[in-house]
Design a protein around this motif. Sequence first.
Motif, short mmCIF file in Angstrom:
data_model
loop_
_atom_site.label_atom_id
_atom_site.label_comp_id
_atom_site.label_asym_id
_atom_site.label_seq_id
_atom_site.Cartn_x
_atom_site.Cartn_y
_atom_site.Cartn_z
N ASN A 238 0.84 -1.20 0.00
CA ASN A 238 0.00 0.00 0.00
C ASN A 238 0.88 1.25 0.00
N PRO A 239 0.65 2.17 -0.93
CA PRO A 239 1.49 3.37 -1.01
C PRO A 239 1.50 4.21 0.27
N THR A 240 0.40 4.18 1.02
CA THR A 240 0.32 4.97 2.25
C THR A 240 0.53 4.12 3.50
N GLY A 241 0.93 2.88 3.33
CA GLY A 241 1.16 2.01 4.48
C GLY A 241 -0.15 1.54 5.09
N LEU A 242 -0.09 1.11 6.35
CA LEU A 242 -1.29 0.60 7.02
C LEU A 242 -1.92 1.69 7.88
N HIS A 243 -2.62 2.61 7.23
CA HIS A 243 -3.39 3.61 7.96
C HIS A 243 -4.71 2.97 8.37
N LEU A 244 -5.67 3.72 8.86
CA LEU A 244 -6.86 3.16 9.50
C LEU A 244 -7.65 2.17 8.64
N ARG A 245 -7.95 2.51 7.41
CA ARG A 245 -8.79 1.62 6.58
C ARG A 245 -8.10 0.28 6.30
N PRO A 246 -6.88 0.25 5.77
CA PRO A 246 -6.26 -1.06 5.53
C PRO A 246 -5.95 -1.81 6.83
N ALA A 247 -5.65 -1.09 7.90
CA ALA A 247 -5.42 -1.76 9.19
C ALA A 247 -6.70 -2.43 9.65
N GLY A 248 -7.82 -1.76 9.49
CA GLY A 248 -9.11 -2.34 9.85
C GLY A 248 -9.44 -3.55 9.01
N ASN A 249 -9.13 -3.48 7.72
CA ASN A 249 -9.37 -4.62 6.82
C ASN A 249 -8.50 -5.81 7.21
N LEU A 250 -7.26 -5.55 7.58
CA LEU A 250 -6.36 -6.63 8.02
C LEU A 250 -6.93 -7.30 9.27
N CYS A 251 -7.39 -6.51 10.21
CA CYS A 251 -7.96 -7.05 11.45
C CYS A 251 -9.23 -7.85 11.19
N LYS A 252 -10.05 -7.39 10.24
CA LYS A 252 -11.27 -8.13 9.90
C LYS A 252 -10.93 -9.52 9.37
N VAL A 253 -9.92 -9.59 8.53
CA VAL A 253 -9.49 -10.90 8.01
C VAL A 253 -9.00 -11.77 9.17
N ALA A 254 -8.15 -11.22 10.02
CA ALA A 254 -7.58 -11.98 11.13
C ALA A 254 -8.65 -12.48 12.10
N MET A 255 -9.68 -11.68 12.32
CA MET A 255 -10.72 -12.05 13.29
C MET A 255 -11.63 -13.17 12.80
N ASN A 256 -11.53 -13.54 11.54
CA ASN A 256 -12.31 -14.64 11.01
C ASN A 256 -11.76 -16.00 11.42
N TYR A 257 -10.61 -16.01 12.10
CA TYR A 257 -9.94 -17.26 12.44
C TYR A 257 -9.75 -17.38 13.95
N LYS A 258 -9.75 -18.62 14.42
CA LYS A 258 -9.59 -18.90 15.85
C LYS A 258 -8.14 -18.83 16.29
N SER A 259 -7.22 -18.99 15.37
CA SER A 259 -5.79 -19.02 15.69
C SER A 259 -5.32 -17.70 16.31
N HIS A 260 -4.27 -17.80 17.10
CA HIS A 260 -3.60 -16.61 17.65
C HIS A 260 -2.70 -16.07 16.54
N ILE A 261 -2.91 -14.83 16.14
CA ILE A 261 -2.19 -14.26 15.00
C ILE A 261 -1.43 -13.01 15.44
N THR A 262 -0.12 -13.05 15.28
CA THR A 262 0.72 -11.89 15.57
C THR A 262 1.62 -11.62 14.38
N PHE A 263 2.23 -10.44 14.38
CA PHE A 263 3.24 -10.17 13.36
C PHE A 263 4.42 -9.46 14.00
N MET A 264 5.58 -9.73 13.44
CA MET A 264 6.82 -9.10 13.89
C MET A 264 7.16 -7.98 12.91
N TYR A 265 7.53 -6.86 13.47
CA TYR A 265 7.96 -5.71 12.67
C TYR A 265 9.18 -5.16 13.36
N GLY A 266 10.34 -5.37 12.77
CA GLY A 266 11.59 -5.00 13.45
C GLY A 266 11.75 -5.88 14.68
#
Length: 87
Positions: A10-38
Motif C-alpha cells: 500500500n502506497p500509504t502504508g497501514l493507515h486506519l482503513r487497511p489496518a481495519g481490513n487486516l484485522c477483519k481478516v484476522a478475526m475470522n480465524y480462531k488461531s492466535h495471530i501476531t506479526f513481527m515488525y523489526g
Amino acid sequence: MVTRKVVIKNPTGLHLRPAGNLCKVAMNYKSHITFMYGQNSANAKSVLSVLGACIKCGDELEFKCEGPDEQEALDALVAAIESGLGE
C-alpha cells in the motif's frame, strides 16, 4: 505454528482503513495471530496494535499463526495484503 514474511504494498502504508481490513481478516480465524515488525510484535486482531506499529509501504512483516486453522489464516492474511487490503 506457521510463519511467513510479506512486504506491504500500500502506497500509504497501514493507515486506519487497511489496518481495519487486516484485522477483519484476522478475526475470522480462531488461531492466535501476531506479526513481527523489526524487534516488535503486535496482535493482528487489534486495530490499535496494527496502527501503533506505524507500518509504511515497503516494510516487511513476519506473520505468525498458531491454532486450529493456522494455515488458512496465514494464507488469507497474505492474500489480503498482496491484494492491497481494499485500496
